[in-house]
Design an enzyme around this catalytic site. Structure first.
Site, PDB file in Angstrom:
ATOM      1  N   ARG A  42       1.030  -1.247   0.158  1.00  0.00           N
ATOM      2  CA  ARG A  42       0.304   0.079  -0.538  1.00  0.00           C
ATOM      3  C   ARG A  42       1.000   1.363   0.760  1.00  0.00           C
ATOM      4  O   ARG A  42       0.988   1.893  -0.661  1.00  0.00           O
ATOM      5  CB  ARG A  42      -1.101   0.005   1.236  1.00  0.00           C
ATOM      6  CG  ARG A  42      -2.082   1.083   1.568  1.00  0.00           C
ATOM      7  CD  ARG A  42      -3.089   1.768   2.133  1.00  0.00           C
ATOM      8  NE  ARG A  42      -2.952   0.510   2.880  1.00  0.00           N
ATOM      9  CZ  ARG A  42      -2.103   0.553   4.567  1.00  0.00           C
ATOM     10  NH1 ARG A  42      -1.457   2.270   4.632  1.00  0.00           N
ATOM     11  NH2 ARG A  42      -1.986  -0.023   5.660  1.00  0.00           N
ATOM     12  N   TYR A  81     -15.836  17.678 -15.702  1.00  0.00           N
ATOM     13  CA  TYR A  81     -15.730  16.335 -15.927  1.00  0.00           C
ATOM     14  C   TYR A  81     -16.468  16.154 -15.185  1.00  0.00           C
ATOM     15  O   TYR A  81     -16.905  16.963 -13.558  1.00  0.00           O
ATOM     16  CB  TYR A  81     -14.566  15.322 -15.982  1.00  0.00           C
ATOM     17  CG  TYR A  81     -14.675  14.011 -15.798  1.00  0.00           C
ATOM     18  CD1 TYR A  81     -15.569  13.145 -16.041  1.00  0.00           C
ATOM     19  CD2 TYR A  81     -14.707  13.560 -14.097  1.00  0.00           C
ATOM     20  CE1 TYR A  81     -15.626  11.992 -16.670  1.00  0.00           C
ATOM     21  CE2 TYR A  81     -15.215  11.763 -14.059  1.00  0.00           C
ATOM     22  CZ  TYR A  81     -16.014  11.585 -15.052  1.00  0.00           C
ATOM     23  OH  TYR A  81     -15.912   9.610 -14.781  1.00  0.00           O
ATOM     24  N   ASP A  96      -6.853  19.383 -14.537  1.00  0.00           N
ATOM     25  CA  ASP A  96      -6.969  18.068 -15.120  1.00  0.00           C
ATOM     26  C   ASP A  96      -7.067  17.856 -16.675  1.00  0.00           C
ATOM     27  O   ASP A  96      -7.334  19.013 -17.244  1.00  0.00           O
ATOM     28  CB  ASP A  96      -8.797  18.144 -14.955  1.00  0.00           C
ATOM     29  CG  ASP A  96      -8.990  16.411 -15.753  1.00  0.00           C
ATOM     30  OD1 ASP A  96      -8.352  15.590 -16.022  1.00  0.00           O
ATOM     31  OD2 ASP A  96     -10.290  15.361 -14.785  1.00  0.00           O
ATOM     32  N   LYS A 110      -8.034   6.445 -19.057  1.00  0.00           N
ATOM     33  CA  LYS A 110      -7.686   7.122 -20.799  1.00  0.00           C
ATOM     34  C   LYS A 110      -7.137   6.887 -21.531  1.00  0.00           C
ATOM     35  O   LYS A 110      -6.632   5.055 -21.988  1.00  0.00           O
ATOM     36  CB  LYS A 110      -9.047   8.130 -20.484  1.00  0.00           C
ATOM     37  CG  LYS A 110      -9.620   8.732 -19.222  1.00  0.00           C
ATOM     38  CD  LYS A 110     -11.127   8.220 -19.614  1.00  0.00           C
ATOM     39  CE  LYS A 110     -11.801   8.358 -18.631  1.00  0.00           C
ATOM     40  NZ  LYS A 110     -12.370   9.431 -17.973  1.00  0.00           N
TER      41      LYS A 110
HETATM   42  C1  LIG Z   1     -13.008   9.989 -16.029  1.00  0.00           C
HETATM   43  C2  LIG Z   1     -12.075  11.349 -15.616  1.00  0.00           C
HETATM   44  C3  LIG Z   1     -12.428  11.723 -14.635  1.00  0.00           C
HETATM   45  C4  LIG Z   1     -11.752  10.322 -13.359  1.00  0.00           C
HETATM   46  O1  LIG Z   1     -11.565   9.646 -13.640  1.00  0.00           O
HETATM   47  P1  LIG Z   1     -12.185   7.802 -13.039  1.00  0.00           P
HETATM   48  O2  LIG Z   1     -11.033   7.213 -13.632  1.00  0.00           O
HETATM   49  O3  LIG Z   1     -13.532   7.527 -13.893  1.00  0.00           O
HETATM   50  O4  LIG Z   1     -12.104   7.858 -11.512  1.00  0.00           O
HETATM   51  C5  LIG Z   1     -11.233  12.670 -14.214  1.00  0.00           C
HETATM   52  N1  LIG Z   1     -12.203  13.649 -15.453  1.00  0.00           N
HETATM   53  C6  LIG Z   1     -11.937  13.357 -16.555  1.00  0.00           C
HETATM   54  C7  LIG Z   1     -11.345  14.212 -17.863  1.00  0.00           C
HETATM   55  C8  LIG Z   1     -12.059  12.204 -16.616  1.00  0.00           C
HETATM   56  O5  LIG Z   1     -12.749  11.902 -18.527  1.00  0.00           O
END
Ligand SMILES: *Cc1c(COP(=O)(O)O)cnc(C)c1O
Length: 380
Positions: free
Chosen positions: A46, A98, A170, A195
């Site tokens: 962890r 998001y 982000d 992603k």
């Molecule tokens: C998918 C996404 C998230 C969240 O990520 P998870 O891995 O689904 O928790 C945050 N910001 C953006 C722009 C995303 O596309």
């Protein structure tokens, strides 16, 4: 070293015990100590794990950052950032953000006495107007989700510094291949590695990358004590995914540009938003701050909700599904998918109407993708 080389090599020396070129999946929870006094090295997975450490170093290198921390999901990484805020703190967040981030501000932040205001960060007066005496954080996302608006990262980072705010971005949509926000003055980069970084729609993960030494301990506490860490297996898949990030992103960008141009000319299409198109409202800014325009396209169809449903259901290659950034193409319907958590008024304010679809352009052959869109648009 160049990006492509770091994506394959950074953090990944041959294994010291047997020379394995590929970093193994260290599927172990614990590590033997040499003596009761040993304090360094690995102890418990962890807290740290060699496969995760390799992926963290590689991603930090791609973002030109000093520190990288991997989490069990993008949202786990975002929630870790709440740990930097205190009771009574306020956040200014980009309005077109998001959906999960909006849910975090709506449901988790108030429990900790943290408040948020949304502002259109394309408008500097609106940003200044939203800042309060207790504002501590400025939250950016660019290109924005789902409408692909582009924010001026350098200007907003500078404004954040001047006003004493922690700036967070982000960077999921752009990836470090297309832009490096730390170089533009931002304090912390957040990723959903689910992603493009993973790239194959088979892992959930998140990351924080930053340079500031004073942020390391508080964020490491959130990761190691909070415990929402990326598993060794998923860290290994992430390492594998990042090796091809550059070639995949070039293919995503090339396909998306061709499809955006095709859709912009199509009689069944009302409007296409893609930062690579000259009529995109921030095309010039996108050209200055990004090395390419990405794989995400927002499309307003000339039809109603029923027509959009026919379109989505008749597509054969584009899967109607959440998420983005994988090698396969997807179509999304923000009103009932990514932005379902908003009220109808909040959706209307953000331009998320019933005729809006979001395309995540994959790396299939572009002619097959266009043929699929063409037969789908015939049913609109
Ligand atoms: C998918 C996404 C998230 C969240 O990520 P998870 O891995 O689904 O928790 C945050 N910001 C953006 C722009 C995303 O596309």
């Amino acid at each position: 070293m160049h990006f492509e080389t770091r994506a394959i090599r950074a953090g990944q020396e041959p294994d010291p015990t047997n020379g394995a070129i590929i970093t193994p999946i260290y599927a172990t929870t614990n590590f033997q100590r040499q003596s009761i006094d040993q304090r360094d090295g690995y102890a418990y997975s962890r807290v740290s794990n060699p496969t995760r450490a390799a992926a963290e170093q590689c991603l930090a290198s791609l973002e030109n950052g000093k520190y990288g921390l991997l989490f069990a999901s993008g949202m786990a990484a975002e929630v870790a950032l709440l740990g930097l805020l205190r009771l009574g703190d306020h956040v200014v967040c980009t309005r077109d953000v998001y959906g999960g981030t909006i849910s975090m501000w709506k449901h988790l932040a108030p429990q900790r006495g943290i408040s948020v205001s949304y502002a259109d960060l394309r408008d500097l007066n609106a940003v200044e107007g939203a800042i309060q005496p207790n504002t501590r954080m400025l939250w950016l996302e660019t290109p924005t989700n789902p409408l692909t608006y582009v924010l001026d990262v350098r200007v907003l980072a500078e404004l954040g510094r001047r006003r004493g705010l922690l700036t967070v971005i982000d960077n999921t949509f752009a990836t470090p291949y297309l832009q490096n926000p730390l170089d533009m003055g931002v304090d912390i980069v957040v990723h959903s590695v689910t992603k493009y970084l993973g790239g194959h729609s088979d892992i959930l993960g998140g990351a924080l990358v930053f340079n500031r030494d004073d942020l390391y301990e508080p964020l490491w506490d959130q990761q190691a004590i909070g415990g929402a860490v990326l598993s060794p297996f998923e860290s290994w898949l992430l390492l594998r995914g990042m090796k091809t990030l550059a070639v995949r992103m070039r293919a995503h960008c090339e396909n998306a540009m061709a499809i955006a141009q095709y859709l912009a000319e199509h009689p069944k299409v009302e409007r296409v938003l893609y930062p690579g198109l000259p009529d995109h409202p921030q095309h010039t800014l996108a050209k200055q701050q990004m090395r390419g325009f990405g794989g995400m396209i927002a499309v307003y169809l000339k039809t109603d909700r029923a027509g959009v449903d026919r379109f989505c259901r008749s597509l054969r290659l584009f899967n109607l599904a959440s998420s983005l950034g994988g090698v396969e193409s997807l179509v999304g319907y923000p009103a009932t998918m990514s932005h379902e958590g908003l009220t109808p008024e909040e959706r209307a304010e953000r331009g998320i109407t019933d005729n809006l679809v979001r395309l995540s352009i994959g790396i299939e052959h572009v002619e097959d993708l266009m043929e699929d869109l063409e037969q789908g648009l015939r049913r609109v």
